[in-house]
Design a protein around this motif. Sequence first.
Motif, PDB file in Angstrom:
ATOM      1  N   THR A  16       0.240  21.991 -23.376  1.00  0.00           N
ATOM      2  CA  THR A  16       0.807  21.826 -22.090  1.00  0.00           C
ATOM      3  C   THR A  16       0.368  20.664 -21.452  1.00  0.00           C
ATOM      4  O   THR A  16      -0.845  20.347 -21.628  1.00  0.00           O
ATOM      5  CB  THR A  16       1.238  22.876 -21.138  1.00  0.00           C
ATOM      6  N   GLY A  97       2.836  27.919 -18.404  1.00  0.00           N
ATOM      7  CA  GLY A  97       1.068  27.519 -18.444  1.00  0.00           C
ATOM      8  C   GLY A  97       1.048  26.443 -17.400  1.00  0.00           C
ATOM      9  O   GLY A  97      -0.183  26.484 -17.035  1.00  0.00           O
ATOM     10  N   ASN A  98       1.769  25.495 -16.832  1.00  0.00           N
ATOM     11  CA  ASN A  98       1.402  24.619 -15.895  1.00  0.00           C
ATOM     12  C   ASN A  98       1.420  25.533 -14.347  1.00  0.00           C
ATOM     13  O   ASN A  98       2.405  25.318 -13.583  1.00  0.00           O
ATOM     14  CB  ASN A  98       2.467  23.721 -15.679  1.00  0.00           C
ATOM     15  N   ASN A  99       0.425  25.925 -14.236  1.00  0.00           N
ATOM     16  CA  ASN A  99       0.315  27.202 -13.071  1.00  0.00           C
ATOM     17  C   ASN A  99      -0.504  26.493 -11.693  1.00  0.00           C
ATOM     18  O   ASN A  99      -0.662  27.089 -10.669  1.00  0.00           O
ATOM     19  CB  ASN A  99      -0.309  28.402 -13.441  1.00  0.00           C
ATOM     20  N   ASN A 188      -3.197  27.461  -6.800  1.00  0.00           N
ATOM     21  CA  ASN A 188      -3.102  28.247  -8.080  1.00  0.00           C
ATOM     22  C   ASN A 188      -1.924  29.368  -7.983  1.00  0.00           C
ATOM     23  O   ASN A 188      -2.048  30.458  -7.568  1.00  0.00           O
ATOM     24  CB  ASN A 188      -4.395  28.967  -8.778  1.00  0.00           C
ATOM     25  N   ASN A 248      -2.211  22.598 -15.223  1.00  0.00           N
ATOM     26  CA  ASN A 248      -2.503  24.052 -15.768  1.00  0.00           C
ATOM     27  C   ASN A 248      -4.213  24.184 -15.452  1.00  0.00           C
ATOM     28  O   ASN A 248      -4.940  23.132 -15.320  1.00  0.00           O
ATOM     29  CB  ASN A 248      -2.448  24.099 -17.138  1.00  0.00           C
ATOM     30  N   THR A 249      -4.597  25.109 -15.569  1.00  0.00           N
ATOM     31  CA  THR A 249      -6.132  25.466 -15.353  1.00  0.00           C
ATOM     32  C   THR A 249      -6.993  24.855 -16.169  1.00  0.00           C
ATOM     33  O   THR A 249      -7.899  24.191 -15.529  1.00  0.00           O
ATOM     34  CB  THR A 249      -6.260  27.269 -15.364  1.00  0.00           C
TER      35      THR A 249
END
Length: 332
Positions: A16, A97-99, A188, A248-249
Amino acid sequence: MKNIYALCLVSLSILTFSQTIANDNFNSMTLGNLVPNTTGSLGQNGYFANKGSVSDYQVVVKDAAHGNSVEFTNGTGNTDNDDRLAFKAITVTADPGNNIIRGSLEIFTGNNNGDGIIECVLYDSNKFGIVGIGYNYTTKRIVGRGRYTLQGPGGTTGTDFFTIDRTTGPGGTTYPANTWVPVSFTYNKTTGAYMWTNPNGSFDYPDASVVPVAGLTPTQYSLGSNVLTDNSVTNTAAIDNLILNFTNTTLATNEAASSDNQIGIYPNPVADLITVKSNLKVERIDIYDASGRKVSGNSNESKINVKNLLPGTYVINIETKNGKVSKKFIKK
């Protein structure tokens, strides 16, 4: 009267990538009115407004280094009708997944005489604030905006969109009138964690009495001047170089680390020319003094002449495709 609460790397495994929500330096806009009316019709770059007059929403040139920016002049009262916020729809949906919601911008503090905030805020489909950042005209500090649930002795007592105005640490730094201040924020979605950053560092709000709300999805954002309960004057302030992303993270951590490792400056301390060394193409370089005032900008040259700067500590912001990296240097 309004109630505003104030609380004094690419990951191959998930495949991602960072997604752009907004990326605007406003230089493609025509100087003058940002919106055609204040009844919700779309204006330049899709912005719309519903309070005040069109003269309160302007595309201007504050200085040559910034080119175009968007300027807002709020009303003289302290109600919603005195807010001057330009809204824009978010049409990008975050990939799985792009949190992380990440944003950066520059704020021009303006005359800062009243009670209010020049800000950028993201909202959900109910027009309830999720995350944002701004400059408080009264306290002269960069403040965070975030949604928290209050935790009382008997349990949860309510949820609201709070203004986080820290008095100590990096968040306690004050900035004078008519000054450009580069700021950024992250939210987040998985954990609800917030982080806000000004030129002096990052801050959050670690308080057991409030819990950040997770799982929020933005559908629009606003730029503008939001009045608070004690306001009685107009304030004129501006925003430039807006970037909003879903990431994402892993990307949020690794992009910053990777960029920082690939970028260097020398000599430090420096007397005349400072050299920027980067493995990535440098798109923009800005230099700020200790107060957050921009003293040099809009350059992508590898060598920057700082001979005319006064002795002291400065921050150089270096922008590449991976984002911005800030480094301190000393002018001899």
